[in-house]
Design an enzyme around this catalytic site. Structure first.
Site, PDB file in Angstrom:
ATOM      1  N   ASP A 172      89.014  55.773  23.076  1.00 30.59           N
ATOM      2  CA  ASP A 172      89.385  56.787  22.188  1.00 30.59           C
ATOM      3  C   ASP A 172      87.921  57.565  21.807  1.00 30.59           C
ATOM      4  O   ASP A 172      86.924  56.782  21.728  1.00 30.59           O
ATOM      5  CB  ASP A 172      89.793  55.854  20.881  1.00 30.59           C
ATOM      6  CG  ASP A 172      91.261  55.502  21.179  1.00 30.59           C
ATOM      7  OD1 ASP A 172      91.793  55.670  22.424  1.00 30.59           O
ATOM      8  OD2 ASP A 172      91.933  55.273  20.242  1.00 30.59           O
ATOM      9  N   HIS A 228      86.223  51.765  22.190  1.00 33.35           N
ATOM     10  CA  HIS A 228      85.542  52.884  21.571  1.00 33.35           C
ATOM     11  C   HIS A 228      84.158  52.780  22.263  1.00 33.35           C
ATOM     12  O   HIS A 228      83.461  52.084  21.975  1.00 33.35           O
ATOM     13  CB  HIS A 228      85.381  52.833  20.068  1.00 33.35           C
ATOM     14  CG  HIS A 228      86.845  52.855  19.407  1.00 33.35           C
ATOM     15  ND1 HIS A 228      87.643  51.870  19.441  1.00 33.35           N
ATOM     16  CD2 HIS A 228      87.571  53.824  18.741  1.00 33.35           C
ATOM     17  CE1 HIS A 228      88.824  52.014  18.906  1.00 33.35           C
ATOM     18  NE2 HIS A 228      89.032  53.223  18.534  1.00 33.35           N
TER      19      HIS A 228
HETATM   20 ZN    ZN Z   1      90.214  57.460  17.132  1.00 35.56          ZN
END
Ligand code: ZN
Length: 239
Positions: free
Chosen positions: A53, A200
């Site tokens: 992400d 992430h």
């Molecule tokens: Zn995000």
């Protein structure tokens, strides 16, 4: 008078409960009011999808791509529209490496209470940036913070767009693995056939996630898992 206060506070409690339910419902990984939502794909095949992400960031995109290339893994990147437009060379690197790209909104705001016009703007501007980067496949969508309620699922369903969530979240606040080994172990313990793993890796604060990535890939391979993009995974869904 006393009775009026009782009724009044009763109404307040009901409203608070409704708001709390909506708040919880807006973060659900498996249900929404309109359209298709997927947190994991039911399949007998030992495959998982790695998803990343945010970004693309100028600093770390290359590092992540190198890890994936060295291990011959295709992944899915849910990119932020604004960062895609600002960092087109990095977005193009991801496209050219053959990874899947998804839409993660333009400004990365909580979209649960957003009006329809803003929802449209967030999605269409991000699609445009992703196309400018040269991506040609279907563009899946992942809501920022996993939050959606009424307008966002409505807009997506009206445009035949799929919402992709996740079922394994090793670097989330709930798991808070403080080191790469713990994060890797978390994935080994939780990944199943058809899992969608969220990581992430795009920003400086995510050193541990980037460190864990090669270990996660190697560990899952050792357990017999193969890696596919989310679109490929959706095709493996049991009828
Ligand atoms: Zn995000």
């Amino acid at each position: 008078m006393a009775r009026r206060i009782v009724i009044g506070s009763g109404i307040v409690v009901v409203i608070l409960l409704v708001l709390l339910s909506l708040h919880l419902y807006s973060a659900s990984r498996t249900t929404q009011l309109f359209g298709e939502i997927t947190a994991r794909v039911e399949t007998d095949k030992p495959v998982v999808a790695l998803t990343f992400d945010d970004g693309p960031s100028p600093r770390f995109t290359k590092d992540v791509l190198t890890i994936l290339k060295d291990r011959n893994v295709k992944a899915t990147f849910f990119l932020i529209g604004k960062e895609t437009a600002e960092n087109l060379p990095q977005a193009r690197l991801i496209v050219d490496a053959g990874h899947e790209i998804g839409n993660h909104s333009y400004t990365h705001s909580n979209m649960a209470w957003m009006g329809l016009a803003s929802v449209k703007d967030e999605i269409e501007r991000t699609d445009a940036a992703i196309r400018t980067a040269g991506y040609q496949g279907e563009i899946l969508f992942r809501p920022p913070y996993g939050k959606k309620l009424l307008t966002l699922p409505w807009y997506l369903s009206q445009h035949d767009r799929k919402t992709i969530m996740w079922d394994v979240e090793p670097d989330s606040e709930t798991a808070t693995p403080e080191n790469a080994d713990a994060m890797t172990q978390y994935v080994m313990d939780h990944a199943k056939n058809g899992s969608i793993i969220i990581l992430h890796v795009m920003y400086r604060s995510r050193d541990v996630s980037r460190q864990a990535l090669p270990q996660i890939i190697d560990g899952l391979r050792q357990k017999g898992f193969g890696f596919v993009t989310v679109s490929e995974l959706l095709k493996d869904r049991k009828p």
